[in-house]
Design an enzyme around this catalytic site. Structure first.
Site, PDB file in Angstrom:
ATOM      1  N   ASP A  82     -43.833  26.396   8.272  1.00  9.43           N
ATOM      2  CA  ASP A  82     -43.320  25.514   7.228  1.00  9.43           C
ATOM      3  C   ASP A  82     -44.448  24.816   6.471  1.00  9.43           C
ATOM      4  O   ASP A  82     -44.534  24.874   5.262  1.00  9.43           O
ATOM      5  CB  ASP A  82     -42.334  24.480   7.808  1.00  9.43           C
ATOM      6  CG  ASP A  82     -42.886  23.716   9.014  1.00  9.43           C
ATOM      7  OD1 ASP A  82     -44.040  23.957   9.422  1.00  9.43           O
ATOM      8  OD2 ASP A  82     -42.153  22.854   9.553  1.00  9.43           O
ATOM      9  N   ASP A  92     -38.184  17.894   8.611  1.00 11.30           N
ATOM     10  CA  ASP A  92     -37.379  16.739   9.031  1.00 11.30           C
ATOM     11  C   ASP A  92     -38.204  15.482   9.264  1.00 11.30           C
ATOM     12  O   ASP A  92     -39.429  15.511   9.350  1.00 11.30           O
ATOM     13  CB  ASP A  92     -36.678  17.067  10.351  1.00 11.30           C
ATOM     14  CG  ASP A  92     -37.652  17.034  11.528  1.00 11.30           C
ATOM     15  OD1 ASP A  92     -38.755  17.616  11.414  1.00 11.30           O
ATOM     16  OD2 ASP A  92     -37.336  16.404  12.555  1.00 11.30           O
ATOM     17  N   LYS A 108     -38.791  24.050  14.525  1.00 13.03           N
ATOM     18  CA  LYS A 108     -37.578  24.380  13.803  1.00 13.03           C
ATOM     19  C   LYS A 108     -37.844  24.474  12.299  1.00 13.03           C
ATOM     20  O   LYS A 108     -37.063  25.040  11.552  1.00 13.03           O
ATOM     21  CB  LYS A 108     -36.519  23.287  14.031  1.00 13.03           C
ATOM     22  CG  LYS A 108     -36.095  23.111  15.458  1.00 13.03           C
ATOM     23  CD  LYS A 108     -35.106  21.938  15.547  1.00 13.03           C
ATOM     24  CE  LYS A 108     -34.860  21.573  16.981  1.00 13.03           C
ATOM     25  NZ  LYS A 108     -34.106  20.303  17.081  1.00 13.03           N
ATOM     26  N   GLY A 109     -38.947  23.883  11.854  1.00 10.71           N
ATOM     27  CA  GLY A 109     -39.170  23.669  10.419  1.00 10.71           C
ATOM     28  C   GLY A 109     -39.102  24.907   9.558  1.00 10.71           C
ATOM     29  O   GLY A 109     -38.731  24.828   8.393  1.00 10.71           O
ATOM     30  N   LYS A 167     -50.982  21.119   2.796  1.00  9.83           N
ATOM     31  CA  LYS A 167     -51.335  19.774   2.312  1.00  9.83           C
ATOM     32  C   LYS A 167     -52.793  19.758   1.904  1.00  9.83           C
ATOM     33  O   LYS A 167     -53.680  20.005   2.729  1.00  9.83           O
ATOM     34  CB  LYS A 167     -51.074  18.744   3.406  1.00  9.83           C
ATOM     35  CG  LYS A 167     -49.622  18.408   3.544  1.00  9.83           C
ATOM     36  CD  LYS A 167     -49.440  17.146   4.339  1.00  9.83           C
ATOM     37  CE  LYS A 167     -47.979  16.842   4.523  1.00  9.83           C
ATOM     38  NZ  LYS A 167     -47.756  15.720   5.445  1.00  9.83           N
ATOM     39  N   ASP A 169     -50.806  20.960   7.891  1.00  4.86           N
ATOM     40  CA  ASP A 169     -51.369  19.639   7.601  1.00  4.86           C
ATOM     41  C   ASP A 169     -52.813  19.641   8.115  1.00  4.86           C
ATOM     42  O   ASP A 169     -53.724  20.076   7.416  1.00  4.86           O
ATOM     43  CB  ASP A 169     -50.474  18.596   8.269  1.00  4.86           C
ATOM     44  CG  ASP A 169     -50.867  17.161   7.967  1.00  4.86           C
ATOM     45  OD1 ASP A 169     -51.783  16.955   7.161  1.00  4.86           O
ATOM     46  OD2 ASP A 169     -50.255  16.239   8.531  1.00  4.86           O
ATOM     47  N   ARG A 177     -33.295  18.125   7.078  1.00  3.10           N
ATOM     48  CA  ARG A 177     -33.664  19.553   7.038  1.00  3.10           C
ATOM     49  C   ARG A 177     -32.826  20.325   6.028  1.00  3.10           C
ATOM     50  O   ARG A 177     -33.252  21.347   5.506  1.00  3.10           O
ATOM     51  CB  ARG A 177     -33.465  20.200   8.418  1.00  3.10           C
ATOM     52  CG  ARG A 177     -34.409  19.697   9.496  1.00  3.10           C
ATOM     53  CD  ARG A 177     -34.305  20.614  10.710  1.00  3.10           C
ATOM     54  NE  ARG A 177     -34.864  20.036  11.921  1.00  3.10           N
ATOM     55  CZ  ARG A 177     -36.149  20.072  12.265  1.00  3.10           C
ATOM     56  NH1 ARG A 177     -37.020  20.647  11.475  1.00  3.10           N
ATOM     57  NH2 ARG A 177     -36.554  19.538  13.395  1.00  3.10           N
ATOM     58  N   PHE A 203     -45.997  12.517   3.255  1.00  2.03           N
ATOM     59  CA  PHE A 203     -45.070  13.101   4.214  1.00  2.03           C
ATOM     60  C   PHE A 203     -43.837  13.576   3.448  1.00  2.03           C
ATOM     61  O   PHE A 203     -43.275  12.845   2.641  1.00  2.03           O
ATOM     62  CB  PHE A 203     -44.676  12.075   5.281  1.00  2.03           C
ATOM     63  CG  PHE A 203     -44.093  12.721   6.494  1.00  2.03           C
ATOM     64  CD1 PHE A 203     -44.919  13.207   7.500  1.00  2.03           C
ATOM     65  CD2 PHE A 203     -42.720  12.870   6.626  1.00  2.03           C
ATOM     66  CE1 PHE A 203     -44.382  13.835   8.613  1.00  2.03           C
ATOM     67  CE2 PHE A 203     -42.176  13.501   7.735  1.00  2.03           C
ATOM     68  CZ  PHE A 203     -43.006  13.985   8.739  1.00  2.03           C
ATOM     69  N   VAL A 204     -43.443  14.806   3.671  1.00  2.97           N
ATOM     70  CA  VAL A 204     -42.324  15.371   2.914  1.00  2.97           C
ATOM     71  C   VAL A 204     -41.212  15.845   3.846  1.00  2.97           C
ATOM     72  O   VAL A 204     -41.455  16.129   5.022  1.00  2.97           O
ATOM     73  CB  VAL A 204     -42.792  16.550   2.019  1.00  2.97           C
ATOM     74  CG1 VAL A 204     -43.703  16.062   0.910  1.00  2.97           C
ATOM     75  CG2 VAL A 204     -43.473  17.642   2.840  1.00  2.97           C
TER      76      VAL A 204
HETATM   77  P1  IMP Z   1     -50.677  20.174  11.749  1.00  6.66           P
HETATM   78  O1  IMP Z   1     -50.921  20.659  13.152  1.00  6.66           O
HETATM   79  O2  IMP Z   1     -51.308  18.824  11.506  1.00  6.66           O
HETATM   80  O3  IMP Z   1     -51.058  21.193  10.702  1.00  6.66           O
HETATM   81  O4  IMP Z   1     -49.127  19.875  11.628  1.00  6.66           O
HETATM   82  C1  IMP Z   1     -48.205  20.871  11.459  1.00  6.66           C
HETATM   83  C2  IMP Z   1     -46.833  20.452  11.888  1.00  6.66           C
HETATM   84  O5  IMP Z   1     -46.597  19.041  11.709  1.00  6.66           O
HETATM   85  C3  IMP Z   1     -45.821  21.148  11.011  1.00  6.66           C
HETATM   86  O6  IMP Z   1     -45.453  22.402  11.541  1.00  6.66           O
HETATM   87  C4  IMP Z   1     -44.691  20.152  10.954  1.00  6.66           C
HETATM   88  O7  IMP Z   1     -43.840  20.349  12.054  1.00  6.66           O
HETATM   89  C5  IMP Z   1     -45.364  18.803  11.086  1.00  6.66           C
HETATM   90  N1  IMP Z   1     -45.613  18.201   9.758  1.00  6.66           N
HETATM   91  C6  IMP Z   1     -46.808  17.985   9.165  1.00  6.66           C
HETATM   92  N2  IMP Z   1     -46.664  17.393   7.968  1.00  6.66           N
HETATM   93  C7  IMP Z   1     -45.330  17.228   7.788  1.00  6.66           C
HETATM   94  C8  IMP Z   1     -44.533  16.667   6.716  1.00  6.66           C
HETATM   95  O8  IMP Z   1     -45.009  16.190   5.669  1.00  6.66           O
HETATM   96  N3  IMP Z   1     -43.188  16.676   6.923  1.00  6.66           N
HETATM   97  C9  IMP Z   1     -42.595  17.177   8.036  1.00  6.66           C
HETATM   98  N4  IMP Z   1     -43.309  17.709   9.049  1.00  6.66           N
HETATM   99  C10 IMP Z   1     -44.657  17.730   8.929  1.00  6.66           C
END
Ligand code: IMP
Length: 189
Positions: free
Chosen positions: A111, A170, A54-55, A142, A114, A176, A163-164
């Site tokens: 969105d 969310d 949803k982000g 990030k 990470d 959100r 974490f944001v």
């Molecule tokens: P990744 O697979 O570790 O890159 O994580 C990506 C997903 O984790 C994003 O699409 C978000 O849904 C969630 N996510 C990662 N960091 C944050 C954050 O700081 N705030 C909120 N959601 C996050």
């Protein structure tokens, strides 16, 4: 409204919310720049924007209004196995796309990147559907957190690893609707 709800409605009184990482004005400015870039890069084509729910819903909504081209929309929802804050890289598609990607110029709107694992999985999955092109526009990256480096054609902001929340992002479905991106200082699962 009880006291806790009252505080949550006012970002400056909610103790779980920390400093603003990206202000509303900076978001507006950068989204306009990204829209301009995308308009130039995709001129003569009809990009298919694929939002990752949803982000990305708020970013996609604002971004698309800054793209002066015919665009089409589709959405995907994924859930990743792992804790609430750390992705494992194993991703389940909860809602798949409605449209066929064959021959389409697909721009994934994400969105936040990470570890990069979620996006990496998604890109492999989408590439197998034979799009004419496949690019990514991520609002937030990030810094220094990537375990894999998915190719990112457009990045809004590179931010520290906190974490944001806000602007679509969310914690347990809250925050959100904040108009800016803030550090979340409350408890995480
Ligand atoms: P990744 O697979 O570790 O890159 O994580 C990506 C997903 O984790 C994003 O699409 C978000 O849904 C969630 N996510 C990662 N960091 C944050 C954050 O700081 N705030 C909120 N959601 C996050």
């Amino acid at each position: 409204m009880d006291g806790a709800d009252d505080a949550a409605a006012d970002p400056d009184r909610d103790p779980a919310l920390g400093e603003v990482v990206v202000s509303e004005a900076d978001l507006r400015g950068r989204v306009a720049e990204l829209g301009k870039e995308i308009t130039g890069d995709y001129r003569g084509r009809t990009p298919l924007l694929v939002g990752v729910l949803k982000g990305a819903f708020m970013f996609m909504s604002d971004l698309s209004r800054q793209v002066e081209l015919p665009v089409e929309f589709d959405f995907m929802a994924v859930s990743s196995y792992g804790s609430a804050t750390k992705t494992s890289g194993v991703v389940r598609i909860v809602k798949d796309l409605d449209l066929d990607l064959t021959g389409r110029h697909v721009l994934v709107v994400e969105d936040i990147v990470d570890s990069g694992l979620t996006l990496n999985y998604l890109l492999k999955n989408l590439q197998a559907r034979n799009p004419a092109s496949l690019e990514v526009c991520a609002l937030l990256l990030k810094e220094g957190q990537q375990k894999v480096e998915p190719p990112l054609r457009y990045v809004g902001f590179t931010i520290p690893s906190d974490f944001v929340v806000g602007y679509g992002l969310d914690v347990a479905e809250r925050y959100r609707n904040l108009p800016e991106i803030r550090i979340y200082e409350g408890a995480l699962a």
